[in-house]
Design a protein around this motif. Sequence first.
Motif, PDB file in Angstrom:
ATOM      1  N   SER A  44       0.822  -1.221   0.000  1.00  0.00           N
ATOM      2  CA  SER A  44       0.000   0.000   0.000  1.00  0.00           C
ATOM      3  C   SER A  44       0.849   1.262   0.000  1.00  0.00           C
ATOM      4  CB  SER A  44      -0.951  -0.001   1.209  1.00  0.00           C
ATOM      5  OG  SER A  44      -1.799  -1.116   1.184  1.00  0.00           O
ATOM      6  N   ARG A  45       1.897   1.270  -0.805  1.00  0.00           N
ATOM      7  CA  ARG A  45       2.801   2.420  -0.880  1.00  0.00           C
ATOM      8  C   ARG A  45       2.502   3.253  -2.112  1.00  0.00           C
ATOM      9  NH1 ARG A  45       8.089  -0.888  -0.375  1.00  0.00           N
ATOM     10  NH2 ARG A  45       8.881   0.734  -1.775  1.00  0.00           N
ATOM     11  N   PHE A  46       2.286   4.540  -1.883  1.00  0.00           N
ATOM     12  CA  PHE A  46       2.012   5.469  -2.989  1.00  0.00           C
ATOM     13  C   PHE A  46       3.341   5.964  -3.562  1.00  0.00           C
ATOM     14  CE2 PHE A  46       1.197   9.797  -4.601  1.00  0.00           C
ATOM     15  CZ  PHE A  46       0.305   9.460  -5.610  1.00  0.00           C
ATOM     16  N   PRO A  47       3.527   5.881  -4.876  1.00  0.00           N
ATOM     17  CA  PRO A  47       4.820   6.239  -5.478  1.00  0.00           C
ATOM     18  C   PRO A  47       4.924   7.728  -5.786  1.00  0.00           C
ATOM     19  CG  PRO A  47       3.394   5.341  -7.164  1.00  0.00           C
ATOM     20  CD  PRO A  47       2.603   5.309  -5.870  1.00  0.00           C
ATOM     21  N   ARG A  48       4.965   8.564  -4.764  1.00  0.00           N
ATOM     22  CA  ARG A  48       5.001  10.011  -4.994  1.00  0.00           C
ATOM     23  C   ARG A  48       6.210  10.415  -5.844  1.00  0.00           C
ATOM     24  NH1 ARG A  48       2.369  14.860  -3.337  1.00  0.00           N
ATOM     25  NH2 ARG A  48       3.200  16.345  -4.840  1.00  0.00           N
ATOM     26  N   GLU A  49       7.329   9.696  -5.670  1.00  0.00           N
ATOM     27  CA  GLU A  49       8.516  10.033  -6.442  1.00  0.00           C
ATOM     28  C   GLU A  49       8.287   9.811  -7.933  1.00  0.00           C
ATOM     29  OE1 GLU A  49       8.510   5.757  -5.553  1.00  0.00           O
ATOM     30  OE2 GLU A  49       8.198   7.562  -4.337  1.00  0.00           O
ATOM     31  N   VAL A  50       7.446   8.852  -8.295  1.00  0.00           N
ATOM     32  CA  VAL A  50       7.131   8.625  -9.702  1.00  0.00           C
ATOM     33  C   VAL A  50       6.362   9.816 -10.268  1.00  0.00           C
ATOM     34  CG1 VAL A  50       5.738   7.226 -11.293  1.00  0.00           C
ATOM     35  CG2 VAL A  50       7.214   6.113  -9.616  1.00  0.00           C
ATOM     36  N   PHE A  51       5.420  10.343  -9.499  1.00  0.00           N
ATOM     37  CA  PHE A  51       4.652  11.494  -9.974  1.00  0.00           C
ATOM     38  C   PHE A  51       5.540  12.735 -10.094  1.00  0.00           C
ATOM     39  CE2 PHE A  51       1.312   8.630  -8.825  1.00  0.00           C
ATOM     40  CZ  PHE A  51       0.309   8.914  -9.732  1.00  0.00           C
ATOM     41  N   SER A  52       6.515  12.860  -9.209  1.00  0.00           N
ATOM     42  CA  SER A  52       7.478  13.960  -9.341  1.00  0.00           C
ATOM     43  C   SER A  52       8.273  13.809 -10.631  1.00  0.00           C
ATOM     44  CB  SER A  52       8.423  13.970  -8.137  1.00  0.00           C
ATOM     45  OG  SER A  52       7.716  14.213  -6.937  1.00  0.00           O
ATOM     46  N   LEU A  53       8.660  12.572 -10.940  1.00  0.00           N
ATOM     47  CA  LEU A  53       9.393  12.310 -12.178  1.00  0.00           C
ATOM     48  C   LEU A  53       8.524  12.583 -13.400  1.00  0.00           C
ATOM     49  CD1 LEU A  53      12.010  11.239 -13.436  1.00  0.00           C
ATOM     50  CD2 LEU A  53      11.067   8.934 -13.244  1.00  0.00           C
ATOM     51  N   LEU A  54       7.259  12.167 -13.349  1.00  0.00           N
ATOM     52  CA  LEU A  54       6.340  12.435 -14.456  1.00  0.00           C
ATOM     53  C   LEU A  54       6.152  13.926 -14.659  1.00  0.00           C
ATOM     54  CD1 LEU A  54       3.583   9.736 -13.756  1.00  0.00           C
ATOM     55  CD2 LEU A  54       5.323   9.671 -15.546  1.00  0.00           C
ATOM     56  N   SER A  55       6.088  14.674 -13.575  1.00  0.00           N
ATOM     57  CA  SER A  55       5.942  16.121 -13.677  1.00  0.00           C
ATOM     58  C   SER A  55       7.172  16.735 -14.339  1.00  0.00           C
ATOM     59  CB  SER A  55       5.720  16.722 -12.287  1.00  0.00           C
ATOM     60  OG  SER A  55       5.547  18.121 -12.352  1.00  0.00           O
ATOM     61  N   GLU A  56       8.355  16.302 -13.921  1.00  0.00           N
ATOM     62  CA  GLU A  56       9.595  16.811 -14.505  1.00  0.00           C
ATOM     63  C   GLU A  56       9.673  16.497 -15.995  1.00  0.00           C
ATOM     64  OE1 GLU A  56      12.830  15.171 -12.327  1.00  0.00           O
ATOM     65  OE2 GLU A  56      12.220  16.070 -10.415  1.00  0.00           O
ATOM     66  N   ALA A  57       9.130  15.347 -16.378  1.00  0.00           N
ATOM     67  CA  ALA A  57       9.164  14.928 -17.780  1.00  0.00           C
ATOM     68  C   ALA A  57       8.054  15.553 -18.614  1.00  0.00           C
ATOM     69  CB  ALA A  57       9.073  13.404 -17.861  1.00  0.00           C
ATOM     70  N   GLY A  58       7.207  16.371 -17.984  1.00  0.00           N
ATOM     71  CA  GLY A  58       6.130  17.030 -18.708  1.00  0.00           C
ATOM     72  C   GLY A  58       4.935  16.151 -18.984  1.00  0.00           C
ATOM     73  N   LEU A  59       4.757  15.076 -18.207  1.00  0.00           N
ATOM     74  CA  LEU A  59       3.694  14.114 -18.471  1.00  0.00           C
ATOM     75  C   LEU A  59       2.455  14.314 -17.605  1.00  0.00           C
ATOM     76  CD1 LEU A  59       5.874  10.887 -18.902  1.00  0.00           C
ATOM     77  CD2 LEU A  59       4.931  12.373 -20.681  1.00  0.00           C
ATOM     78  N   LEU A  60       2.447  15.343 -16.755  1.00  0.00           N
ATOM     79  CA  LEU A  60       1.261  15.613 -15.937  1.00  0.00           C
ATOM     80  C   LEU A  60       0.392  16.725 -16.515  1.00  0.00           C
ATOM     81  CD1 LEU A  60       2.327  15.291 -12.183  1.00  0.00           C
ATOM     82  CD2 LEU A  60       1.364  13.581 -13.724  1.00  0.00           C
ATOM     83  N   GLY A  61       0.786  17.263 -17.651  1.00  0.00           N
ATOM     84  CA  GLY A  61      -0.012  18.331 -18.257  1.00  0.00           C
ATOM     85  C   GLY A  61      -0.154  18.163 -19.751  1.00  0.00           C
ATOM     86  N   LEU A  62      -0.148  16.937 -20.220  1.00  0.00           N
ATOM     87  CA  LEU A  62      -0.090  16.683 -21.663  1.00  0.00           C
ATOM     88  C   LEU A  62      -1.200  17.351 -22.475  1.00  0.00           C
ATOM     89  CD1 LEU A  62       1.040  12.947 -21.905  1.00  0.00           C
ATOM     90  CD2 LEU A  62       2.339  15.005 -22.487  1.00  0.00           C
ATOM     91  N   PRO A  63      -2.484  17.328 -22.036  1.00  0.00           N
ATOM     92  CA  PRO A  63      -3.512  17.892 -22.924  1.00  0.00           C
ATOM     93  C   PRO A  63      -3.730  19.394 -22.773  1.00  0.00           C
ATOM     94  CG  PRO A  63      -4.554  16.807 -21.062  1.00  0.00           C
ATOM     95  CD  PRO A  63      -3.072  16.653 -20.875  1.00  0.00           C
ATOM     96  N   TYR A  64      -2.890  20.065 -21.984  1.00  0.00           N
ATOM     97  CA  TYR A  64      -3.115  21.481 -21.721  1.00  0.00           C
ATOM     98  C   TYR A  64      -2.139  22.368 -22.512  1.00  0.00           C
ATOM     99  CZ  TYR A  64      -6.174  19.791 -18.077  1.00  0.00           C
ATOM    100  OH  TYR A  64      -7.195  19.159 -17.405  1.00  0.00           O
ATOM    101  N   GLU A  65      -2.427  23.662 -22.526  1.00  0.00           N
ATOM    102  CA  GLU A  65      -1.699  24.601 -23.379  1.00  0.00           C
ATOM    103  C   GLU A  65      -0.245  24.771 -22.952  1.00  0.00           C
ATOM    104  OE1 GLU A  65      -3.762  28.360 -24.086  1.00  0.00           O
ATOM    105  OE2 GLU A  65      -5.590  27.448 -23.289  1.00  0.00           O
ATOM    106  N   GLU A  66       0.631  24.904 -23.949  1.00  0.00           N
ATOM    107  CA  GLU A  66       2.053  25.125 -23.677  1.00  0.00           C
ATOM    108  C   GLU A  66       2.282  26.433 -22.932  1.00  0.00           C
ATOM    109  OE1 GLU A  66       4.906  23.126 -26.926  1.00  0.00           O
ATOM    110  OE2 GLU A  66       3.521  24.616 -27.780  1.00  0.00           O
ATOM    111  N   GLU A  67       1.428  27.413 -23.188  1.00  0.00           N
ATOM    112  CA  GLU A  67       1.575  28.725 -22.556  1.00  0.00           C
ATOM    113  C   GLU A  67       1.639  28.615 -21.040  1.00  0.00           C
ATOM    114  OE1 GLU A  67      -0.918  32.956 -22.230  1.00  0.00           O
ATOM    115  OE2 GLU A  67      -1.640  31.332 -23.524  1.00  0.00           O
ATOM    116  N   TYR A  68       0.945  27.600 -20.490  1.00  0.00           N
ATOM    117  CA  TYR A  68       0.887  27.449 -19.037  1.00  0.00           C
ATOM    118  C   TYR A  68       1.669  26.234 -18.544  1.00  0.00           C
ATOM    119  CZ  TYR A  68      -2.885  30.742 -19.812  1.00  0.00           C
ATOM    120  OH  TYR A  68      -3.618  31.838 -20.205  1.00  0.00           O
TER     121      TYR A  68
END
Length: 390
Positions: A44-68
């Motif tokens: 039952s461990r949440f992989p917060r470090e994976v989400f940090s990595l996804l954010s750094e890689a630009g994968l948490l905002g894929l469908p949104y505008e580049e401007e933001y």
Amino acid sequence: MTDRAAQPVERQLPTEEARDLFGLVRELAQREIAPHAAEEEAESRFPREVFSLLSEAGLLGLPYEEEYGGGAQPYEVYLQVLEELAATRLTVGLGVSVHTLACHAVAAFGTKEQRTEHLPAMLGGGLLGAYCLSEPASGSDAASLRTRAVRDGDDWVIDGTKAWITHGGIADFYTVLARTGGEGAKGITAFLVPGDAPGLSAAAPERKMGMKGSPTAQLHFDGVRVPDARRVGDEGQGFAVALSALDSGRLGIAACAIGVAQAALDEALVYAADRQQFGRPIADFQGLRFMLADMGTQIEAGRALYLAAARLRDAGLPFSKQAAMAKLFCTDTAMKVTTDAVQVLGGYGYTADFPAERYMREAKVLQIVEGTNQIQRMVIARHLAGPESS
């Protein structure tokens, strides 16, 4: 565990940029997510470090505008990324879908000032979001929610309880729907609430059948004060904000469901090729071959359905009916395919030594979240036959 990278799904991606993106996603998933998925889910461990990595890689905002800070990718691409992540670990794929859902209100209904102030951190600054619509007594009947926000000068004071909140207690921000007016859908308003707001607390995470690594918890709002600058959209517009997000969120769940189903099929195929009975691989027996054929066909049909809905969305065309159809069909498919995968593995499929049983447990929740499949059938029927007679 099956090495999914050995036989990747052949995808039709619209641009070279999207193909490069997908290569990055597959590499990241196999290197950073797959090796730890079974152990972390069991614990039952949440992989917060994976989400940090996804954010750094630009994968948490894929469908949104580049401007933001977004990736400006069409939903056709974003959903296939979700599928790949969910096939590796549903906690991650569904978590990205929920985060995207939580960003939708500000991105689609926020003022220019709100988008400029909040979206860069939400989309690529390492923050994690959650979406707060359901309550203990209002799940499918979301318009009857009771959490209330009362105006106090330039602030709103929120009191109430939200339930079944993915990332509840660990999110950095919450998109919250609260009642600011009378009964029904027209009395609801959306707010962006910081995760550390005074008066906001989380109950202990729910003890779930599957997705144990993803915390799901009630949130308690006890006089949580939010400035009017964090009201998203007009007062009373909140239910429209919620429905707009849910249409897109249902496509996210559909893509995640196909990811889980694909992972289960991959596991079944490898096992059936290796397992010997009566002097030959069990994949040689017609009864099992037909089962595998049905599993593969259902997955391909589900993938085609969610992609067709995504392309309507990308073209700016109505897609609510198709989103409900995709959510319904893909999640029912995931439940059937994962159940069949357990059957293919026989006794081994029922043990935690193989991932098939985890896929089966995880598939069940996808028939429930973002509107139960019974609600999806109601939505589809209204599109086809009109509203019910009073």
